[in-house]
Enzyme design. Structure first.
Site, short mmCIF file in Angstrom:
data_model
loop_
_atom_site.label_atom_id
_atom_site.label_comp_id
_atom_site.label_asym_id
_atom_site.label_seq_id
_atom_site.Cartn_x
_atom_site.Cartn_y
_atom_site.Cartn_z
N ASN A 88 50.38 66.60 44.52
CA ASN A 88 49.66 67.26 45.61
C ASN A 88 50.23 66.91 46.99
O ASN A 88 50.32 65.74 47.36
CB ASN A 88 48.18 66.83 45.54
N ARG A 100 29.67 61.83 38.92
CA ARG A 100 30.17 61.11 40.09
C ARG A 100 29.38 61.60 41.30
O ARG A 100 29.29 62.81 41.52
CB ARG A 100 31.67 61.38 40.28
N TYR A 123 35.50 61.88 52.19
CA TYR A 123 36.13 62.25 50.92
C TYR A 123 35.06 62.60 49.87
O TYR A 123 34.05 61.91 49.75
CB TYR A 123 36.99 61.09 50.37
N ASP A 157 33.49 57.17 43.82
CA ASP A 157 34.89 56.96 44.23
C ASP A 157 34.91 56.47 45.68
O ASP A 157 34.48 57.18 46.59
CB ASP A 157 35.65 58.29 44.11
N HIS A 186 37.71 55.64 47.19
CA HIS A 186 38.96 56.23 47.72
C HIS A 186 39.71 55.27 48.63
O HIS A 186 40.11 55.62 49.76
CB HIS A 186 38.67 57.57 48.40
N GLU A 224 35.29 53.30 41.89
CA GLU A 224 36.71 53.62 41.74
C GLU A 224 37.48 53.32 43.02
O GLU A 224 36.97 53.56 44.12
CB GLU A 224 36.78 55.11 41.40
N GLU A 270 44.78 55.87 39.91
CA GLU A 270 45.26 57.25 40.00
C GLU A 270 46.56 57.37 40.80
O GLU A 270 47.29 58.33 40.61
CB GLU A 270 44.18 58.18 40.58
N ARG A 290 42.98 54.12 35.45
CA ARG A 290 42.82 55.57 35.69
C ARG A 290 44.14 56.32 35.86
O ARG A 290 44.17 57.37 36.46
CB ARG A 290 41.93 55.80 36.91
N GLU A 317 37.77 62.11 33.94
CA GLU A 317 37.32 62.90 35.08
C GLU A 317 37.55 64.39 34.81
O GLU A 317 38.56 64.79 34.23
CB GLU A 317 38.11 62.50 36.34
N TRP A 358 43.14 57.04 53.44
CA TRP A 358 42.31 58.22 53.16
C TRP A 358 41.79 58.16 51.73
O TRP A 358 42.53 57.81 50.83
CB TRP A 358 43.10 59.52 53.35
C1 GCO Z 1 39.85 61.72 42.18
C2 GCO Z 1 40.85 61.63 43.26
C3 GCO Z 1 41.28 62.91 43.87
C4 GCO Z 1 42.41 62.70 44.86
C5 GCO Z 1 43.36 63.85 44.75
C6 GCO Z 1 44.53 63.72 45.69
O1 GCO Z 1 39.31 60.70 41.84
O2 GCO Z 1 39.65 62.80 41.66
O3 GCO Z 1 40.58 60.60 44.15
O4 GCO Z 1 40.23 63.64 44.42
O5 GCO Z 1 41.94 62.58 46.15
O6 GCO Z 1 43.80 63.95 43.43
O7 GCO Z 1 45.42 64.76 45.51
MG MG Z 2 39.82 59.03 42.94
#
Ligand code: GCO
Ligand code: MG
Length: 403
Positions: free
Chosen positions: A38, A148, A160, A211, A213, A237, A263, A284, A340, A403
């Site tokens: 992404n 979530r 977010y 999450d 983030h 998360e 992730e 994850r 997820e 972010w």
């Molecule tokens: C999640 C993730 C995503 C990321 C995204 C970035 O847990 O699903 O944090 O929402 O922000 O994949 O491209």
């Molecule tokens: Mg995430």
């Protein structure tokens, strides 16, 4: 001998950008893999098109691990999201081919199903607490067993996980990256309040996730974990930016709230310390950003030894091919934890024809040979690539924050 006769990169934007690798064998079998990263899509497309596809031609598609090692060790330069997403796309396409040649769904090649279905979590969010409660109710009514929950924080403009304009899961936008603000104090004060109302309203008969983030310091994350203990989260998360892995030891010393991370990791080496030191509960990493089915299986085998379970990333910016591949892995590993499910946005189904099913909170990849996703190239050609970026976060003083 059957050989790889073609490998091409397909880019499309049915609602959001997806990069797909399509491999064709000399006897006409095709396989696809997700190569989407992404906000940096074209770098993986070029890595594949300019450096990997030419090397695949003439190779035996049945030698999945050998080709993986050839691409990984052969590049000399190792790891990183671009390289590992590209290798993942090749890996998944080759598993897809192997499944089609065998006439079996990929999970059968991985040892068969160890469970009837894959528990997935749905995404609930709200601009305020009543909206969040409505959304949690909506997700539970649809049969999800796990949710979530993400809510806007009063005094913080955009947060977010709370979609702007209702397109759940779409965070990237055109032009320069949008700028969002962040305020840790307000957030830490607010999250326990809304989690309390979610549990008051809906009880404990479902799994609740959140999450963070990557936004907190270790001691702030410890505080958040403690303040959520009563609400028995399934996990929190990405509590802190995970480059600093020792941070998780501090968080863990303070709280029994389970921790999930991974992730943004792309190899087993990123996960090794957190797993072997038992600093996390869920790993994850995804199929498409961590080297494909072959590599993710190694990560999960390591995790199994240490009682760490899976929790694969399944955001909408991982294509349906990646999501289907994840379901095959989830179904076949003993230490599955949670998957997820961020539901792809229409009109994705014009391009990606999927066979997965959702029933009573569980998903199944289906029994079509291979991964179970077909790609409609004609439809894909109607949706031109549309450059987009993820947002950037800043604090009140203008400095950049995670972010
Ligand atoms: C999640 C993730 C995503 C990321 C995204 C970035 O847990 O699903 O944090 O929402 O922000 O994949 O491209
Ligand atoms: Mg995430």
């Amino acid at each position: 001998m059957t050989t790889i006769s073609d490998a091409k990169v397909l880019i499309t934007c049915p609602g959001r950008n997806y990069v797909t690798l399509k491999i064709t064998t000399s006897d006409g079998v095709t396989g696809i893999g997700d190569a989407t990263l992404n906000g940096r899509e074209l770098s993986v497309a070029s890595y594949l098109r300019d450096h990997v596809c030419p090397l695949l031609l003439g190779k035996d598609p049945s030698c999945i691990e050998r080709i993986w090692q050839y691409l990984y060790k052969g590049a000399y330069w190792r790891r990183g999201p671009v390289t590992m997403t590209a290798i993942a796309a090749v890996d998944v396409a080759l598993w897809d081919i192997k499944g089609k040649q065998a006439g079996l769904p990929v999970y059968q090649l991985l040892g068969g199903a160890v469970r009837d279905g894959v528990t997935v979590y749905g995404q609930a969010s709200g601009e305020d607490i009543p909206q969040l409660l409505d959304d949690v109710g909506r997700i539970l009514d649809r049969g999800f067993r796990a949710v979530r929950a993400q809510a806007a924080v009063p005094g913080v403009e955009r947060v977010y996980g709370v979609p702007d304009g209702g397109r759940t899961g779409e965070q990237a936008g055109g032009g320069r990256p949008s700028v969002e603000g962040w305020d840790t104090g307000r957030y830490l004060n607010w999250v326990p309040r809304y989690m309390a109302t979610v549990r008051q309203e809906f009880g404990h008969g479902f799994h609740l996730l959140h999450d963070v983030h990557h936004r907190l310091t270790p001691i702030e994350a410890a505080h958040l974990g403690k303040s959520l203990e009563l609400f028995r989260m399934f996990w929190i998360e990405d509590p802190t930016p995970a480059e600093d892995q020792e941070a998780f030891r501090l968080i863990r010393q303070h709280t029994t709230t389970p921790l999930a991370v991974g992730e943004v990791f792309n190899s087993i080496w990123d996960c090794q310390y957190l797993i072997t030191e038992r600093l996390i509960d869920y790993i994850r990493t995804s199929v498409s950003h961590a080297g494909g089915i072959s590599h993710l299986r190694k990560i999960l085998s390591l995790a199994e030894l240490y009682g760490v379970r899976s929790g694969a990333h399944g955001a909408g910016d991982l294509s349906p091919v990646s999501f289907a591949a994840a379901l095959h892995v989830d179904l076949s590993v003993q230490n599955f934890g949670m998957q997820e499910y961020m539901e792809h946005l229409p009109p994705y189904q014009d391009v990606f024809k999927t066979t997965w099913t959702f029933e009573d909170g569980l998903m199944h990849p289906g029994d079509a040979p291979g991964i179970g996703v077909e790609y409609d190239e004609e439809a894909a050609a109607r949706f031109a690539y549309d450059p987009k970026y993820l947002p950037v976060n800043t604090l009140a003083d203008g400095s950049v924050h995670d972010w």
